[in-house]
Scaffold this active site. Structure first.
Site, short mmCIF file in Angstrom:
data_model
loop_
_atom_site.label_atom_id
_atom_site.label_comp_id
_atom_site.label_asym_id
_atom_site.label_seq_id
_atom_site.Cartn_x
_atom_site.Cartn_y
_atom_site.Cartn_z
N HIS A 74 0.39 -0.85 -0.32
CA HIS A 74 -0.15 -0.52 -0.20
C HIS A 74 1.05 1.15 -0.16
O HIS A 74 1.83 1.53 0.79
CB HIS A 74 -0.88 0.41 1.50
N ASP B 199 -6.92 -3.62 2.92
CA ASP B 199 -5.41 -3.16 4.02
C ASP B 199 -6.13 -2.93 5.07
O ASP B 199 -5.80 -2.02 6.12
CB ASP B 199 -6.46 -1.08 3.49
C1 GAR Z 1 1.33 0.57 -6.16
O1 GAR Z 1 2.16 2.28 -5.41
C2 GAR Z 1 1.17 0.69 -4.83
O2 GAR Z 1 0.72 1.06 -3.87
C3 GAR Z 1 -0.19 0.37 -5.32
O3 GAR Z 1 -0.66 1.02 -6.84
C4 GAR Z 1 0.65 1.11 -7.20
C5 GAR Z 1 0.91 -0.21 -8.32
O4 GAR Z 1 1.96 0.85 -9.45
N1 GAR Z 1 -0.97 0.41 -4.55
C6 GAR Z 1 -2.44 0.66 -4.03
O5 GAR Z 1 -2.48 1.66 -4.03
C7 GAR Z 1 -3.01 -0.51 -3.16
N2 GAR Z 1 -4.17 -0.49 -2.55
P1 GAR Z 1 2.39 -0.49 -10.22
O6 GAR Z 1 0.84 -1.23 -11.48
O7 GAR Z 1 3.46 0.78 -11.03
O8 GAR Z 1 3.14 -1.82 -9.43
#
Ligand code: GAR
Length: 190
Positions: A104, A145
């Site tokens: 997260h 979460d």
């Molecule tokens: C990441 O920053 C992750 O922490 C977030 O989505 C992004 C995915 O990036 N997840 C959430 O917000 C879950 N609640 P990515 O596709 O480049 O790995």
């Protein structure tokens, strides 16, 4: 060999880091990437690394347990959520107790819960004039979460100019730590 599946909805920069991290690993293998979006860039990235992919549909995911069969075919023992935006249904949590982890992009319990994902998180952190944000890696339970926290890392925001600057710093932290923490968890449980 421990086989893991990565669930991701978007770009997949974390998924890429994890796949690369475990590419030559003697005990851990990323065997499957699952996405709820048929055109998510993460699927192409996975395929380009020779990792199998699976697209899931909402109705099937929540109303059947067919996914368990698919995961068994790939011998999946551990699931990593890397930017996966759907709530994990109870049958999946029960089948993989303390064997699903999520990352997260904030310091939970702050800025978590339904609707708090991606840039929504960073905009809220910015609006609240926080001077610190970070990442939380945690086990997944049946609420968004709320599972047990495994690891947190912080970054300072004093000189961050906008939510995009916060996002960049936080993503950088994710890339630095997520694969290593997954490896530690998996090697402890061997
Ligand atoms: C990441 O920053 C992750 O922490 C977030 O989505 C992004 C995915 O990036 N997840 C959430 O917000 C879950 N609640 P990515 O596709 O480049 O790995």
């Amino acid at each position: 060999m421990k086989h893991i599946a990565i669930f991701a909805s978007g770009t997949g920069s974390n998924a890429r880091k994890i796949i690369e991290h475990f590419k030559q690993h003697p005990q851990i293998k990323v065997n499957l990437v699952v996405s709820n979006k048929p055109h998510a860039p993460v699927l192409q990235m996975a395929a380009s690394h020779g990792v199998s992919t699976l697209v899931i549909q909402r109705e099937q995911f929540y109303k059947t347990q067919n996914l368990l069969h698919e995961l068994a075919l790939f011998h999946i023992e551990f699931i990593v959520l890397a930017g996966f935006l759907w709530l994990v249904p109870p049958y999946l949590v029960q089948k993989f107790p303390q064997k699903i982890v999520n990352i997260h992009p904030a310091l939970l319990p702050k800025y978590g819960g339904k609707g708090m994902y991606g840039m929504h998180v960073h905009r809220a952190v910015w609006a609240a004039k926080e001077t610190i944000s970070g990442i939380t890696i945690h086990y997944v339970n049946e609420q968004y979460d709320e599972g047990d926290v495994i690891y947190q890392a912080e970054c300072h925001l004093e000189d961050a100019e906008n939510p995009d600057a916060i996002a960049k710093r936080v993503l950088n932290l994710e890339h630095q730590h997520f694969s290593r923490i997954i490896e530690e968890i998996l090697l402890q449980s061997v």
